[in-house]
Design a protein around this motif. Structure first.
Motif, mmCIF file in Angstrom:
data_model
loop_
_atom_site.group_PDB
_atom_site.id
_atom_site.type_symbol
_atom_site.label_atom_id
_atom_site.label_comp_id
_atom_site.label_asym_id
_atom_site.label_seq_id
_atom_site.Cartn_x
_atom_site.Cartn_y
_atom_site.Cartn_z
ATOM 1 N N LEU A 58 -13.595 1.305 -0.111
ATOM 2 C CA LEU A 58 -12.848 0.576 -1.141
ATOM 3 C C LEU A 58 -11.372 0.972 -1.075
ATOM 4 C CD1 LEU A 58 -15.201 0.892 -4.270
ATOM 5 C CD2 LEU A 58 -15.129 -0.920 -2.530
ATOM 6 N N ASN A 59 -10.495 -0.017 -1.321
ATOM 7 C CA ASN A 59 -9.073 0.305 -1.302
ATOM 8 C C ASN A 59 -8.643 0.967 -2.618
ATOM 9 O OD1 ASN A 59 -8.415 -1.685 -3.225
ATOM 10 N ND2 ASN A 59 -8.130 -3.248 -1.654
ATOM 11 N N VAL A 60 -7.367 1.298 -2.709
ATOM 12 C CA VAL A 60 -6.822 2.030 -3.858
ATOM 13 C C VAL A 60 -7.163 1.335 -5.182
ATOM 14 C CG1 VAL A 60 -4.610 2.574 -5.004
ATOM 15 C CG2 VAL A 60 -4.961 3.155 -2.591
ATOM 16 N N GLU A 61 -6.839 0.048 -5.232
ATOM 17 C CA GLU A 61 -7.041 -0.740 -6.447
ATOM 18 C C GLU A 61 -8.529 -0.767 -6.839
ATOM 19 O OE1 GLU A 61 -4.462 -4.558 -7.221
ATOM 20 O OE2 GLU A 61 -6.156 -4.964 -5.902
ATOM 21 N N GLU A 62 -9.388 -0.964 -5.833
ATOM 22 C CA GLU A 62 -10.836 -1.048 -6.091
ATOM 23 C C GLU A 62 -11.401 0.299 -6.536
ATOM 24 O OE1 GLU A 62 -11.566 -4.517 -2.703
ATOM 25 O OE2 GLU A 62 -11.752 -2.414 -2.189
ATOM 26 N N ASN A 63 -10.928 1.372 -5.903
ATOM 27 C CA ASN A 63 -11.392 2.701 -6.301
ATOM 28 C C ASN A 63 -11.025 2.981 -7.760
ATOM 29 O OD1 ASN A 63 -12.763 4.841 -4.539
ATOM 30 N ND2 ASN A 63 -11.428 3.818 -3.065
ATOM 31 N N ILE A 64 -9.812 2.607 -8.142
ATOM 32 C CA ILE A 64 -9.355 2.873 -9.515
ATOM 33 C C ILE A 64 -10.180 2.072 -10.530
ATOM 34 C CG2 ILE A 64 -7.395 2.491 -11.098
ATOM 35 C CD1 ILE A 64 -5.564 3.469 -8.839
ATOM 36 N N GLN A 65 -10.538 0.862 -10.147
ATOM 37 C CA GLN A 65 -11.269 0.000 -11.096
ATOM 38 C C GLN A 65 -12.783 0.220 -11.079
ATOM 39 O OE1 GLN A 65 -10.113 -4.136 -10.846
ATOM 40 N NE2 GLN A 65 -8.059 -3.579 -10.227
#
Ligand SMILES: Nc1ncnc2c1ncn2[C@@H]1O[C@H](COP(=O)(O)OP(=O)(O)OP(=O)(O)O)[C@@H](O)[C@H]1O
Ligand SMILES: [Mg+2]
Length: 230
Positions: free
Chosen positions: A100-107
């Motif tokens: 998962l990319n940065v945005e996906e990991n955070i969400q």
């Protein structure tokens, strides 16, 4: 208001001659908005305490109340949901999902809960974390400090009442470590969150509102800072 109440908390591992009493009869309360440092020698029970505060383990005795709820009276599944909504964890190892990319990991916590992320807040968070330019990158494409900031973003995604951090600056150089602490302090101020952070860094402990000192599984001292703290 007490957001965390710990009463007679104990945890032992193993049985018989190999039994380790990792925590023994620990009691304290934490108010909303406090920034608390937990210090103590290696093996003194700091991580054990943090795991119990977050519902990640089961105590051998005693109670943890979060927002008045008896954490260990919940069924396992209910506790997992309660935890996801109320508590953000930051570990020393970042535990990011590699695909998962940065945005996906955070969400991720929101997605696991089938919640629509609040786009404006998440965008704000990503900017504050200095990750805007990296939002589509995978963890393997980030520096250690950037990965740690993603882990913080994930812990903050739900705007949790409580943030539990186990040596979040342990793997970072001093500049990145400083940045992480500033972010946590900012988050406490902005959202009136409560932070409990394990640290070996006395400079960080000196900035906390309060320092809990563990020794051999017991709460040896509970010192409030004389200054303004956060
Ligand atoms: N799963 C486990 N099984 C058996 N013993 C354990 C387990 N986890 C921790 N312990 C023991 O409990 C005690 C407290 O461990 P804990 O991880 O809480 O210490 P700590 O203060 O976080 O130390 P450090 O600063 O090294 O991270 C130690 O003696 C440890 O060996
Ligand atoms: Mg530890």
């Amino acid at each position: 208001m007490n957001v965390i109440s710990v009463d007679g908390l104990s945890k032992s591992y193993g049985k018989g001659t190999t039994q380790v009493n990792a925590l023994q009869d620990v009691s304290f309360q934490v108010n909303q908005g406090e920034f608390v440092a937990v210090v103590g020698a290696s093996g003194s029970g700091k991580s054990t305490l943090l795991h119990l505060l977050g519902g990640l383990d089961k105590p051998s005795g005693g109670y943890v109340h979060i927002d008045g709820e008896n954490l260990y009276a919940f069924k396992e599944k209910e506790r997992a949901v309660f935890r996801r909504r109320k508590i953000g964890f930051i570990f020393q190892s970042y535990n990011l999902i590699p695909v998962l990319n940065v945005e996906e990991n955070i969400q991720l916590p929101l997605l696991l809960d089938h919640r629509q992320p609040d786009k404006a807040y998440i965008n704000d968070l990503i900017r504050t974390l200095g990750l805007h330019e990296r939002r589509k990158h995978l963890p393997s494409e980030l520096s250690g400090g950037q990965q740690q900031r993603v882990a913080i973003g994930r812990a903050l995604a739900y705007r949790p009442a409580i943030i539990l951090a186990d040596e979040p600056t342990g793997n970072l150089d001093s500049a990145n470590g400083r940045e992480v602490i500033e972010l946590l302090k900012l988050s406490v101020r902005q959202y009136h969150q409560t932070v409990i952070i394990i640290t070996h860094d006395m400079n960080i402990a000196a900035e906390a509102d309060r320092v809990l000192h563990l020794q051999d599984g017991r709460l040896q001292s509970d010192t409030r800072s004389l200054g303004r703290g956060v």
